[in-house]
Design an enzyme around this catalytic site. Structure first.
Site: not given
Length: 508
Positions: A194, A323, A429
């Site tokens: 990320s 995600e 995610h």
């Protein structure tokens, strides 16, 4: 039977004592050294300054507990367990090694940079423990850095990109000290997820960082360069909210907890108008993130990579398939009867792009408009970046060698993590992180991956990561037009898709 004495190693500032996990010398045993300072506490006169090397110490310093984190307080329920640790000495590293004190071991090294949108996250997560990589003969280091405005806000007269400077200082510490832990400073792979994925790409495109690492793995990177103008505007807005002048002295007069609260308000998007709010999020990206400062970052990361910076570093990058699709789950009922094309128009896609995107995503479209909009957000924030970076490196090859392989250039590999969470519906995610670290037995994993996550998938993804760190090759065919390894996808289809990110190309 008494526990074995903790290993002691000597590094630049002095000696540190860690602790063993398992019997020394036994298969799978490793040692942990936690909370070792790589810089002085960024408080008082050092707040908003560049990181300063730590003071030497006498005797043996215990490195038995995680150090203080830049993240403060309880951030609530997050996808990755990342605890906050109080204290001032927030610039520290954690080292996990199977061969402490063996300077001739020369094991490959993984340096991991945590995510959290540059405003949260913690290197003290149990998911980031390096024991699985230690089992594979890899020394693992997790690093901290200043977050939010303290780390990334523009302040006239203060060093820019302080959080990036912290990452550089941590990598300099690795170069100087990792041999004491059995690591080879000449074989350092940096990785992150990320915001951490963006961080390692930022470092890849930064001329000043090239001597500090040798390979890069970016998990779910969200390219986040902040323009100089936006950085100044956000800083002025924060100063106005705090009622202080936008100077180092002015910001230093604001208590830390109040500044943290105000930085969220300064960066908040206006959702009184949902359409403009969502579109501004997609257009602007993160607020407190590496900024184009004309110093460390002379140009956007993508332009730097396209110009050939970091071209000699092997790179792996990839994303999960959905995600951020989960952000639209609550809107599923309301959007049930909303046609897909008007929804995409509402988010700013032209007629031509809408048609191409819908044609490229028929399976997602069948899941409903909410799922399609969520996929679009995932694509815009994360997945298009994989293609842009991979093709920027390919473009550089073309310019320098007219399509011929430049012997100084390194390959780029792409992947997708396609296994959907049984508890959260999507391949969302953070879901890939415990598979990448091969820590499926950690208690927090079940919340995101269910009670029986596939161990074969962890073996495949973690094994690819370990192979890349050791040998600079994750084990599948490099990019060349889009070739992508699919982890956890349809078992009846090939593992390598000839154009695994074709569904995002209409957005490029």
């Amino acid at each position: 039977m008494s526990k074995p004495a903790g290993p002691v190693v000597r590094i630049g500032p002095g000696e540190v004592r860690g602790f063993w996990r398992g019997e020394p010398g036994a298969p799978g045993a490793s040692a942990a050294f936690l909370g070792i300072p790589f810089a002085r506490a960024p408080i008082g006169e050092l707040r908003f300054g560049a990181p300063v090397p730590p003071e030497p110490w006498d005797g043996v310093r215990d490195a038995l507990e995680y150090g203080a984190t830049a993240q403060r307080g309880d951030t609530g329920i997050t996808l990755i367990p990342e605890p906050s640790v109080p204290g001032d000495g927030t610039l520290n590293v954690n080292v996990f090694t199977p061969r402490p004190g063996e300077r001739d071991a020369a094991l490959p090294v993984l340096v991991y940079i945590h995510g959290g949108g540059y405003v949260a996250g913690s290197p003290a997560s149990p998911w980031y423990d390096g024991r699985a990589f230690n089992r594979d003969g890899i020394v693992t280091v997790t690093v901290s850095y200043r977050l939010g405005f303290d780390g990334f806000g523009h302040i006239a007269g203060a060093p820019s990109n302080r959080g990036v400077r912290d990452q550089l200082a941590a990598l300099e510490w690795v170069q100087a000290n990792i041999a004491a832990f059995g690591g080879d400073p000449g074989r350092v792979t940096i990785a992150g997820q990320s915001a951490g994925g963006d961080a390692v790409l930022t470092l890849l495109g930064m001329p000043a960082a090239q001597h500090l690492f040798h390979a890069v793995w970016a998990l779910s990177p969200a390219l986040g360069d902040v323009t100089a103008e936006r950085a100044r505007t956000l800083s002025a807005k924060l100063a106005n909210l705090a009622g202080v002048p936008p100077t180092r002295e002015g910001f230093a007069s604001v208590p830390e907890d109040r500044l943290h609260a105000l930085q969220d308000a300064a960066a908040a998007h206006d959702f009184q108008n949902p359409r403009s709010g969502v579109r501004s999020v997609l257009a602007d990206g993160l607020a407190w993130a590496p900024a184009i400062d004309g110093d460390l970052l002379a140009q956007p990361t993508l332009e730097s990579i396209r110009a050939g910076v970091g071209a000699d570093k092997p790179l792996v990058l990839g994303t999960t398939d959905d995600e951020f699709t989960m952000i639209m789950d609550r809107a599923k009922g309301r959007m049930r009867f909303v046609p897909a094309s008007p929804a995409l128009r509402w988010l700013g896609l032209s007629r031509e792009v809408r048609r191409a995107y819908l044609a490229a995503n028929p399976a997602q479209r069948r899941k409903g408009t909410a799922a399609l909009v969520g996929r679009l957000v995932s694509d815009r924030v994360f997945r298009t970046g994989v293609v842009r970076v991979a093709e920027a490196r390919a473009d550089d090859l073309d310019r320098r060698g007219s399509g011929a392989l430049d012997p100084a250039a390194a390959p780029t590999w792409a992947y997708r993590f396609a296994w959907p969470s049984p508890t959260r519906t999507w391949a969302l995610h953070c879901l890939d992180v415990p598979f990448w670290f091969d820590c499926l037995d950690e208690p927090h994993v079940a919340a995101i991956a269910g009670d029986d996550p596939p161990r074969a998938l962890a073996a495949a993804l973690h094994g690819a990561a370990a192979a890349f760190i050791r040998e600079a090759d994750p084990g599948w065919t490099s990019w060349s037009g889009g070739r992508t390894r699919i982890f956890g996808g349809d078992p009846t289809k090939p593992e390598v898709d000839p154009d695994g990110y074709a569904s995002v190309r209409p957005l490029l």
